[in-house]
Design an enzyme around this catalytic site. Structure first.
Site, PDB file in Angstrom:
ATOM      1  N   LYS A  94       0.847  -1.197   0.000  1.00 16.76           N
ATOM      2  CA  LYS A  94       0.000   0.000   0.000  1.00 16.76           C
ATOM      3  C   LYS A  94       0.879   1.243   0.000  1.00 16.76           C
ATOM      4  O   LYS A  94       1.738   1.408   0.864  1.00 16.76           O
ATOM      5  CB  LYS A  94      -0.896   0.031   1.238  1.00 16.76           C
ATOM      6  CG  LYS A  94      -2.161  -0.766   1.050  1.00 16.76           C
ATOM      7  CD  LYS A  94      -2.927  -0.837   2.332  1.00 16.76           C
ATOM      8  CE  LYS A  94      -4.159   0.002   2.308  1.00 16.76           C
ATOM      9  NZ  LYS A  94      -4.994  -0.232   3.515  1.00 16.76           N
TER      10      LYS A  94
HETATM   11  C1  E4P Z   1      -8.297   0.439   3.383  1.00 17.79           C
HETATM   12  O1  E4P Z   1      -7.549  -0.201   2.719  1.00 17.79           O
HETATM   13  C2  E4P Z   1      -8.008   0.996   4.683  1.00 17.79           C
HETATM   14  O2  E4P Z   1      -7.281   0.068   5.444  1.00 17.79           O
HETATM   15  C3  E4P Z   1      -9.178   1.370   5.499  1.00 17.79           C
HETATM   16  O3  E4P Z   1     -10.382   1.143   4.896  1.00 17.79           O
HETATM   17  C4  E4P Z   1      -8.985   2.688   6.133  1.00 17.79           C
HETATM   18  O4  E4P Z   1     -10.017   3.153   6.852  1.00 17.79           O
HETATM   19  P1  E4P Z   1     -10.317   3.003   8.387  1.00 17.79           P
HETATM   20  O5  E4P Z   1      -9.089   2.552   9.111  1.00 17.79           O
HETATM   21  O6  E4P Z   1     -10.751   4.359   8.790  1.00 17.79           O
HETATM   22  O7  E4P Z   1     -11.404   1.994   8.430  1.00 17.79           O
END
Ligand code: E4P
Length: 226
Positions: A94
């Site tokens: 990521k």
């Molecule tokens: C997506 O890949 C992220 O990990 C995730 O959805 C981020 O959002 P959150 O931690 O606020 O749920």
């Protein structure tokens, strides 16, 4: 259409896999922190579990792992991504949707390290990752909708652009908080939703189902069944 679990908690991952047949995992620094375990330990634990289930490989079970968010230099991002990718055949790296992040994703994809360009909040941000062959792009839903923005058109626009140019990048609707958002994402043409375990549990429940079960149970109990 695929379901990913947004979590780094191994018990949740096992439950989600056994109950819902999830197709992959997305983690982020928050999820890693919430696991209460060290970064390397927890990502290896998730990868080892996938292997033990016969899910080794990106085609079988992609696990997205985010690079250190302090990094803002393309070469440093690439170096970190290479180290993480070397740990497991299941890891997708990521990378944030910033100028240096998109440049890093482009180079990583050229050397065969698959990327998930994350923290996407506009349709325009989804263009370059796809043009540069990112495996996934992660437009966030929950954060925008908490801010009063409706996300259906935002997702439809990304889907339309990808169809227009035959981009292969898959759209992961991320930070999905409710079953309604899940439906909106799939109706709008997203390939994947990633959400927490509670959202999947909520998605298969409805108060009328429980009410109906009560009515039918009562009828059953007042029927001659032999
Ligand atoms: C997506 O890949 C992220 O990990 C995730 O959805 C981020 O959002 P959150 O931690 O606020 O749920």
């Amino acid at each position: 259409m695929k379901y990913f679990l947004d979590s780094a908690i191994i018990e949740e991952i096992k439950e989600a896999y056994n109950t819902f047949g999830i197709d992959g995992i997305t983690t982020n620094p928050n999820h890693i922190k919430n696991s209460g375990k060290p970064f390397l330990k927890v990502i290896k634990e998730i990868s080892d579990w996938a292997k033990s289930e016969g899910l080794e490989g990106l085609d079988k079970f992609p696990i997205s792992v985010e690079i250190n968010p302090h990094l803002n230099d393309t070469n440093e991002m690439i170096a970190e991504a290479r180290k993480i990718a070397a740990i497991s055949k299941n890891f997708v790296i990521k990378i944030p949707s910033t100028p240096s992040g998109v440049a890093a994703a482009r180079k990583l994809e050229k050397e065969g390290i698959r990327t998930n360009v994350t923290l996407v909040f506009s349709a325009a941000q989804a263009i370059l990752p796809a043009k540069n062959n990112a495996l996934f792009v992660s437009p966030f839903i929950g954060w925008k909708e908490s801010n009063g923005e409706d996300c259906k058109e935002y997702i439809r626009n990304i889907v339309q652009m990808y169809n227009n140019f035959n981009f292969k990048t898959e759209i992961i609707c991320a930070a999905v908080r409710t079953p309604k958002q899940m439906v909106d994402c799939f109706v709008s043409g997203a390939h994947i939703v990633t959400a927490g375990l509670a959202v999947y549990k909520d998605s298969i429940e409805h108060p009328f189902t429980n009410k109906g079960l009560g009515i039918f149970t009562n009828a059953w109990d007042n029927t001659i069944t032999e």
